[in-house]
Design an enzyme around this catalytic site. Sequence first.
Site, mmCIF file in Angstrom:
data_model
loop_
_atom_site.group_PDB
_atom_site.id
_atom_site.type_symbol
_atom_site.label_atom_id
_atom_site.label_comp_id
_atom_site.label_asym_id
_atom_site.label_seq_id
_atom_site.Cartn_x
_atom_site.Cartn_y
_atom_site.Cartn_z
ATOM 1 N N LEU A 39 0.718 -1.285 -0.066
ATOM 2 C CA LEU A 39 -0.046 0.096 0.065
ATOM 3 C C LEU A 39 0.846 1.315 -0.078
ATOM 4 O O LEU A 39 2.096 1.168 0.550
ATOM 5 C CB LEU A 39 -0.981 0.046 1.331
ATOM 6 N N ASP A 40 0.416 2.080 -0.455
ATOM 7 C CA ASP A 40 1.159 3.807 -0.420
ATOM 8 C C ASP A 40 1.233 4.075 0.690
ATOM 9 O O ASP A 40 0.411 3.786 1.870
ATOM 10 C CB ASP A 40 0.403 4.732 -1.399
ATOM 11 N N ALA A 41 2.168 4.912 1.053
ATOM 12 C CA ALA A 41 2.590 5.569 2.589
ATOM 13 C C ALA A 41 1.129 6.103 3.207
ATOM 14 O O ALA A 41 0.843 5.897 4.426
ATOM 15 C CB ALA A 41 3.591 6.520 2.549
#
Length: 232
Positions: free
Chosen positions: A100-102
Amino acid sequence: MRLDKFIAHASPHSRSEVRQLLRTGRIRVDGEPVRDAGLALHDQSIVTLDGQVLTLQGPRFFMLNKPTDVICATTDSHHRTVIDLLRGQDPKGLHVAGRLDADTTGLVLITDDGQWSHRVKAPGRHEKRYRVRTARPITPDTSARFAEGLELRGEEDHPTLPARLELIGPCEALVWLQEGRYHQVRRMFAAVGNHVEALHREAVAGIELDPTLSPGEWRILTQAEVAAGMPG
Ligand code: URA
């Protein structure tokens, strides 16, 4: 699994030595001395021998509720990683099955079983469900455009696989994807002229994020959850 079988697998002791250990009260389950060799263990049972936790060797599987600003990497010199959040676990071999993105929150699966993570991530095999909040109202054609497949910027020759969108408010939707390309949900909304403000993953491969896990908390997957990731 039966207690005596578990101990024989998780320690160097033979079945007859295990019976002796049980008789002498050296085995505890969830803190209580247990003498019943046939006790049925649950996935979450903690078994100790002389106070040392016994664990089965073999693949490990975790789910984590990822908070924002934690990154899906194994090590990083500047940011906390999802592996850092698995306190008390040996990080050896652990990796993320689908990043997942930050700034995305929610379900992250972590394992040291490369075959399992490969299957979970393979395009077209398993669905991932996201809850999305957008900057602008979601237009009526968005669902049809997601279902048809979109040409993302820089990947025009490789349209996205059909995705499902269900509106749950003017600027809120559930989205089901069959693949996991880089920034995919954000890029799909950008391709239809919108912008994702908040993104949360709720489920992967039939494995639902446990609602009792607060952001940053994790637990071991149940056998049924591990099995859900396998077929396909
Ligand atoms: N799609 C995105 O854009 N970001 C994620 O973190 C996951 C899916």
